[in-house]
Design a protein around this motif. Structure first.
Motif, PDB file in Angstrom:
ATOM      1  N   ALA A  62       0.824  -1.204   0.000  1.00  6.65           N
ATOM      2  CA  ALA A  62       0.000   0.000   0.000  1.00  6.65           C
ATOM      3  C   ALA A  62       0.858   1.254   0.000  1.00  6.65           C
ATOM      4  O   ALA A  62       1.999   1.245   0.480  1.00  6.65           O
ATOM      5  CB  ALA A  62      -0.919  -0.007   1.218  1.00  6.65           C
ATOM      6  N   ILE A  63       0.272   2.333  -0.535  1.00 10.88           N
ATOM      7  CA  ILE A  63       0.884   3.656  -0.464  1.00 10.88           C
ATOM      8  C   ILE A  63      -0.128   4.609   0.160  1.00 10.88           C
ATOM      9  O   ILE A  63      -1.322   4.317   0.191  1.00 10.88           O
ATOM     10  CB  ILE A  63       1.355   4.182  -1.838  1.00 10.88           C
ATOM     11  CG1 ILE A  63       0.176   4.359  -2.791  1.00 10.88           C
ATOM     12  CG2 ILE A  63       2.403   3.249  -2.427  1.00 10.88           C
ATOM     13  CD1 ILE A  63       0.567   4.993  -4.125  1.00 10.88           C
ATOM     14  N   ARG A  64       0.362   5.723   0.657  1.00 11.17           N
ATOM     15  CA  ARG A  64      -0.535   6.690   1.292  1.00 11.17           C
ATOM     16  C   ARG A  64      -1.349   7.435   0.233  1.00 11.17           C
ATOM     17  O   ARG A  64      -0.882   7.703  -0.870  1.00 11.17           O
ATOM     18  CB  ARG A  64       0.250   7.688   2.125  1.00 11.17           C
ATOM     19  CG  ARG A  64       0.726   7.067   3.395  1.00 11.17           C
ATOM     20  CD  ARG A  64       1.087   8.098   4.405  1.00 11.17           C
ATOM     21  NE  ARG A  64       1.322   7.419   5.662  1.00 11.17           N
ATOM     22  CZ  ARG A  64       2.049   7.923   6.626  1.00 11.17           C
ATOM     23  NH1 ARG A  64       2.597   9.102   6.491  1.00 11.17           N
ATOM     24  NH2 ARG A  64       2.227   7.255   7.733  1.00 11.17           N
ATOM     25  N   ASN A  65      -2.547   7.762   0.613  1.00 11.68           N
ATOM     26  CA  ASN A  65      -3.457   8.480  -0.265  1.00 11.68           C
ATOM     27  C   ASN A  65      -2.816   9.749  -0.829  1.00 11.68           C
ATOM     28  O   ASN A  65      -2.958  10.053  -2.013  1.00 11.68           O
ATOM     29  CB  ASN A  65      -4.740   8.813   0.507  1.00 11.68           C
ATOM     30  CG  ASN A  65      -5.839   9.328  -0.378  1.00 11.68           C
ATOM     31  OD1 ASN A  65      -5.989   8.905  -1.515  1.00 11.68           O
ATOM     32  ND2 ASN A  65      -6.633  10.237   0.158  1.00 11.68           N
ATOM     33  N   LYS A  66      -2.062  10.467   0.000  1.00 10.49           N
ATOM     34  CA  LYS A  66      -1.463  11.731  -0.444  1.00 10.49           C
ATOM     35  C   LYS A  66      -0.388  11.525  -1.504  1.00 10.49           C
ATOM     36  O   LYS A  66      -0.015  12.471  -2.182  1.00 10.49           O
ATOM     37  CB  LYS A  66      -0.885  12.482   0.753  1.00 10.49           C
ATOM     38  CG  LYS A  66       0.302  11.803   1.413  1.00 10.49           C
ATOM     39  CD  LYS A  66       0.773  12.569   2.620  1.00 10.49           C
ATOM     40  CE  LYS A  66       1.846  11.813   3.366  1.00 10.49           C
ATOM     41  NZ  LYS A  66       2.170  12.475   4.624  1.00 10.49           N
ATOM     42  N   ASP A  67       0.091  10.289  -1.680  1.00  2.00           N
ATOM     43  CA  ASP A  67       1.154  10.036  -2.644  1.00  2.00           C
ATOM     44  C   ASP A  67       0.643   9.676  -4.037  1.00  2.00           C
ATOM     45  O   ASP A  67       1.422   9.589  -4.970  1.00  2.00           O
ATOM     46  CB  ASP A  67       2.083   8.929  -2.140  1.00  2.00           C
ATOM     47  CG  ASP A  67       2.881   9.388  -0.932  1.00  2.00           C
ATOM     48  OD1 ASP A  67       3.274  10.569  -0.899  1.00  2.00           O
ATOM     49  OD2 ASP A  67       3.107   8.571  -0.032  1.00  2.00           O
ATOM     50  N   PHE A  68      -0.666   9.476  -4.187  1.00  4.56           N
ATOM     51  CA  PHE A  68      -1.216   9.189  -5.509  1.00  4.56           C
ATOM     52  C   PHE A  68      -1.043  10.416  -6.394  1.00  4.56           C
ATOM     53  O   PHE A  68      -1.506  11.495  -6.067  1.00  4.56           O
ATOM     54  CB  PHE A  68      -2.708   8.846  -5.422  1.00  4.56           C
ATOM     55  CG  PHE A  68      -2.981   7.433  -5.040  1.00  4.56           C
ATOM     56  CD1 PHE A  68      -3.119   6.453  -6.006  1.00  4.56           C
ATOM     57  CD2 PHE A  68      -3.118   7.079  -3.717  1.00  4.56           C
ATOM     58  CE1 PHE A  68      -3.380   5.138  -5.659  1.00  4.56           C
ATOM     59  CE2 PHE A  68      -3.379   5.775  -3.349  1.00  4.56           C
ATOM     60  CZ  PHE A  68      -3.513   4.801  -4.325  1.00  4.56           C
ATOM     61  N   GLY A  69      -0.365  10.233  -7.507  1.00  8.30           N
ATOM     62  CA  GLY A  69      -0.277  11.291  -8.496  1.00  8.30           C
ATOM     63  C   GLY A  69       0.696  12.406  -8.202  1.00  8.30           C
ATOM     64  O   GLY A  69       1.201  13.019  -9.131  1.00  8.30           O
ATOM     65  N   THR A  70       0.989  12.671  -6.951  1.00  7.71           N
ATOM     66  CA  THR A  70       1.884  13.783  -6.647  1.00  7.71           C
ATOM     67  C   THR A  70       3.144  13.323  -5.938  1.00  7.71           C
ATOM     68  O   THR A  70       4.234  13.710  -6.300  1.00  7.71           O
ATOM     69  CB  THR A  70       1.184  14.835  -5.780  1.00  7.71           C
ATOM     70  OG1 THR A  70       0.677  14.209  -4.609  1.00  7.71           O
ATOM     71  CG2 THR A  70       0.050  15.506  -6.531  1.00  7.71           C
TER      72      THR A  70
END
Length: 156
Positions: A57-65
């Motif tokens: 998993a990755i953190r939501n804030k790391d999607f796309g940015t």
């Protein structure tokens, strides 16, 4: 009268193993708050290891940015990836945290830090180094993570 219960819905990991495509879902073992947790710090599953229920998993804030940095290879992304290994009896650790660097245009990555811990949080392995860049392999964890962090924030 006989009571019947509906079969439980398959988990995201089970759906992925069955070959079903799905949007990233919150990692239920590591998320805090409701299932629909869209807070920046919520962890979302982006990869299920083939043949197992291990998830990454990755953190939501790391999607796309992500956390953008500039290096010799141009613009890149530095991101933590959390592995959930609770269903794998072959390994002593239950959780891993790996710090990756991705150079998106070059399609390469490096691992800079790794931490493996038991279910009670005891660290059993860790290392930190400036990782050597290597190409990501098709259908790999690294390609899946890059797919989510290297695109623009509006491409989710």
């Amino acid at each position: 009268m006989i009571a019947t219960t509906a079969a439980p819905e398959p988990t995201f990991a089970q759906s992925m193993l069955a070959g079903k495509q799905a949007d990233p879902q919150p990692q239920d073992e590591v998320r805090e708050g409701p299932w629909e947790d869209y807070s920046p710090d919520a962890w979302w599953i982006v990869y299920v290891k083939p043949g197992s229920l291990e998830t990454y998993a990755i953190r939501n804030k790391d999607f796309g940015t992500g956390n953008v940095f500039f290096g010799l290879g141009g613009q890149g992304v530095r991101i933590w990836v959390k592995g959930n290994h609770k269903s794998n009896p072959a390994v002593a650790y239950r959780k891993t945290m790996t710090l990756y660097r991705f150079l998106c245009q070059s399609k390469v990555y490096a691992k800079d830090q790794f931490i493996a811990s038991t279910s009670n949080g005891r660290i059993i392995q860790s290392w930190q180094r400036g990782g050597k860049f290597q190409a990501w392999v098709p259908d790999s964890l690294e390609e899946a993570v890059a797919d989510h962090v290297c695109r623009s924030g509006t491409d989710r």
